[in-house]
Design an enzyme around this catalytic site. Structure first.
Site, PDB file in Angstrom:
ATOM      1  N   HIS A  26      14.723 -18.191 -12.347  1.00  0.00           N
ATOM      2  CA  HIS A  26      16.161 -18.518 -12.311  1.00  0.00           C
ATOM      3  C   HIS A  26      16.709 -18.441 -13.733  1.00  0.00           C
ATOM      4  O   HIS A  26      16.712 -19.421 -14.470  1.00  0.00           O
ATOM      5  CB  HIS A  26      16.366 -19.920 -11.729  1.00  0.00           C
ATOM      6  CG  HIS A  26      17.784 -20.242 -11.391  1.00  0.00           C
ATOM      7  ND1 HIS A  26      18.211 -20.616 -10.141  1.00  0.00           N
ATOM      8  CD2 HIS A  26      18.913 -20.233 -12.150  1.00  0.00           C
ATOM      9  CE1 HIS A  26      19.510 -20.834 -10.141  1.00  0.00           C
ATOM     10  NE2 HIS A  26      19.969 -20.610 -11.371  1.00  0.00           N
ATOM     11  N   ASP A  30      24.052 -13.186 -17.823  1.00  0.00           N
ATOM     12  CA  ASP A  30      25.206 -13.519 -18.659  1.00  0.00           C
ATOM     13  C   ASP A  30      25.067 -14.884 -19.317  1.00  0.00           C
ATOM     14  O   ASP A  30      25.949 -15.305 -20.064  1.00  0.00           O
ATOM     15  CB  ASP A  30      26.508 -13.446 -17.862  1.00  0.00           C
ATOM     16  CG  ASP A  30      26.470 -14.228 -16.567  1.00  0.00           C
ATOM     17  OD1 ASP A  30      25.381 -14.670 -16.171  1.00  0.00           O
ATOM     18  OD2 ASP A  30      27.528 -14.402 -15.933  1.00  0.00           O
ATOM     19  N   GLY A 195      27.870 -20.151  -7.947  1.00  0.00           N
ATOM     20  CA  GLY A 195      29.213 -20.641  -8.219  1.00  0.00           C
ATOM     21  C   GLY A 195      29.412 -22.059  -7.726  1.00  0.00           C
ATOM     22  O   GLY A 195      28.489 -22.705  -7.211  1.00  0.00           O
ATOM     23  N   HIS A 222      22.098 -20.845  -4.703  1.00  0.00           N
ATOM     24  CA  HIS A 222      22.415 -22.016  -5.520  1.00  0.00           C
ATOM     25  C   HIS A 222      22.879 -23.141  -4.587  1.00  0.00           C
ATOM     26  O   HIS A 222      23.835 -22.976  -3.823  1.00  0.00           O
ATOM     27  CB  HIS A 222      23.549 -21.705  -6.497  1.00  0.00           C
ATOM     28  CG  HIS A 222      23.132 -20.997  -7.734  1.00  0.00           C
ATOM     29  ND1 HIS A 222      22.665 -19.698  -7.731  1.00  0.00           N
ATOM     30  CD2 HIS A 222      23.125 -21.396  -9.035  1.00  0.00           C
ATOM     31  CE1 HIS A 222      22.393 -19.335  -8.983  1.00  0.00           C
ATOM     32  NE2 HIS A 222      22.661 -20.350  -9.784  1.00  0.00           N
ATOM     33  N   GLU A 225      23.142 -28.603  -6.589  1.00  0.00           N
ATOM     34  CA  GLU A 225      23.404 -28.760  -8.022  1.00  0.00           C
ATOM     35  C   GLU A 225      24.730 -29.489  -8.201  1.00  0.00           C
ATOM     36  O   GLU A 225      24.786 -30.600  -8.705  1.00  0.00           O
ATOM     37  CB  GLU A 225      23.435 -27.404  -8.713  1.00  0.00           C
ATOM     38  CG  GLU A 225      23.699 -27.483 -10.214  1.00  0.00           C
ATOM     39  CD  GLU A 225      23.934 -26.122 -10.849  1.00  0.00           C
ATOM     40  OE1 GLU A 225      23.845 -26.034 -12.083  1.00  0.00           O
ATOM     41  OE2 GLU A 225      24.225 -25.154 -10.112  1.00  0.00           O
ATOM     42  N   ASP A 322      17.779 -21.434 -16.455  1.00  0.00           N
ATOM     43  CA  ASP A 322      19.145 -21.247 -15.964  1.00  0.00           C
ATOM     44  C   ASP A 322      19.937 -20.355 -16.919  1.00  0.00           C
ATOM     45  O   ASP A 322      20.186 -19.195 -16.615  1.00  0.00           O
ATOM     46  CB  ASP A 322      19.842 -22.584 -15.745  1.00  0.00           C
ATOM     47  CG  ASP A 322      21.083 -22.465 -14.869  1.00  0.00           C
ATOM     48  OD1 ASP A 322      21.227 -21.450 -14.173  1.00  0.00           O
ATOM     49  OD2 ASP A 322      21.898 -23.400 -14.878  1.00  0.00           O
TER      50      ASP A 322
END
Length: 381
Positions: A26, A30, A195, A222, A225, A322
């Site tokens: 993971h 970017d 997102g 995802h 979280e 991450d």
């Protein structure tokens, strides 16, 4: 391939953690740029317009510090705002190739032998690229990095996880799913949905997930979280996720039943039981979870992260960065911090890597080979 900034070791000494073979599941493309590369690309080469992109700082060290400070917000929404800078300089084929190439080299410098790089192609079209051209540019950069490493006698495998955004229209996530399928023979290993979770359920993207299930492309989502158990439920039921991105709030489904001296009895709710019993991997990222406030209900310190609770209960926990730039971290650093917080030994660190190898989206034979390589590397340490 540059050396790690710091030599991380276990609290009681032992080998350099960076020298140990590791698996990165993971890690956002970017979120892993070098600050110096952001500064150089902001001069125009990687932007959509070819003009200078305004940055909070044009000194690499100062910009690096800005990313870390800005990301330590306690909110995923605020944390994600920093990506407007990195995505802004990743809008051309040349920029995507460079970032992907450097990404591979930086992983290798941290001892990574298999990496799965996730990113959202729909965010990189401002310079005129098509979705397919963007994926091809990134794959070329990854391949260049692997070849570069092979010339230095470092063997590494790497692939893409193509990501759709929860906030996008379902027609877009379907397009991204189709994109992933078109490139599954050219470096794409799986699909991700990312997102802000709250208000953007996985069920909204059912058409994309149905297609991926019919075509047997692995999915990670995802969840758990920025939202709780309903988010994880959606990842499992609607997304058919084989891994859960973060998933730290799965600990909400773990209850203390009885304490008797040094003995504690816990109970698992239905979602936690399903995840543990089926060994669905949790892509935990401790430093990031602290920065975004994902573990706020348990505390604000590293040792309060429920990572160890989940590990001791038999969940397939994996360790991840991450976003290395935003969190100012590496896999070696994350492992060192966990070892310090929970008194882990070398065998524990090996278990985390074997968990990641088993959960990778590689074919079975390749997963077995990866596990053998990890075991051999730790045996030699």
């Amino acid at each position: 391939m540059s050396a790690p900034d710091q030599e991380y070791r276990l609290p009681n000494g032992g080998p350099s953690i960076a020298a140990l073979p590791k698996v990165s599941l993971h890690d956002h493309l970017d979120g892993g740029l070098r600050a110096s590369t952001v500064v150089e690309l902001a001069g125009g080469a990687g932007t959509a317009t070819g003009s200078v992109l305004e940055l909070p700082a044009f000194d690499a060290a100062e910009l690096d510090a800005w990313f870390r400070a800005q990301s330590d917000s306690g909110s995923l929404v605020d944390y994600l705002k920093t990506f407007s800078v990195t995505v802004g300089v990743m809008q051309t084929e040349e920029a995507l190739r460079r970032v992907a190439h450097e990404f591979v080299l930086d992983l290798a410098a941290d001892g990574v032998v298999h990496g799965e790089v996730r990113w959202a192609p729909e965010q990189h079209l401002l310079g005129g690229l098509t979705l397919d051209q963007a994926v091809e540019a990134v794959q070329t950069g990854l391949d260049d990095g692997v070849v570069d490493l092979a010339e230095r006698n470092h063997e590494m495998t790497v692939g893409q996880i193509v990501t759709a955004l929860r906030s996008s229209d379902p027609t877009v996530s379907l397009e991204i799913a189709e994109l992933a399928l078109r490139h599954r023979e050219n470096g794409v290993l799986g699909f991700d949905l990312a997102g802000d979770e709250a208000g953007y359920p996985a069920s909204a993207h059912a058409t994309a997930f149905d297609l991926l299930a019919r075509e047997f492309l692995p999915v990670t989502v995802h969840a758990g979280e920025a939202d709780g158990l309903d988010s994880i439920r959606g990842a499992l039921l609607d997304g058919r996720a084989l891994r859960v991105g973060h998933g730290v709030r799965l600990a909400e489904d773990v209850s203390i039943m009885n304490r008797d001296g040094d003995s504690t009895t816990v109970g698992l709710g239905p979602i936690a039981s399903w995840v543990r019993d089926r060994q669905i991997a949790l892509e935990l990222a401790p430093s990031s979870n602290l920065q975004t406030g994902a573990i706020a209900q348990w505390g604000t310190e590293f040792f309060e992260h429920p990572f160890d609770l989940l590990y001791q209960l038999g969940f397939r926990v994996t360790v991840n960065t991450d976003n290395r730039l935003m969190s100012g971290t590496s896999l070696s650093r994350e492992l060192a911090l966990l070892a310090q917080a929970f008194d882990y030994e070398l065998a524990d660190l090996e278990a985390f890597q074997l968990n990641a190898a088993a959960a990778s989206f590689l074919p079975l034979e390749d997963r077995d080979d990866l596990a053998d390589r990890i075991a051999a590397g730790f045996a030699e340490a």
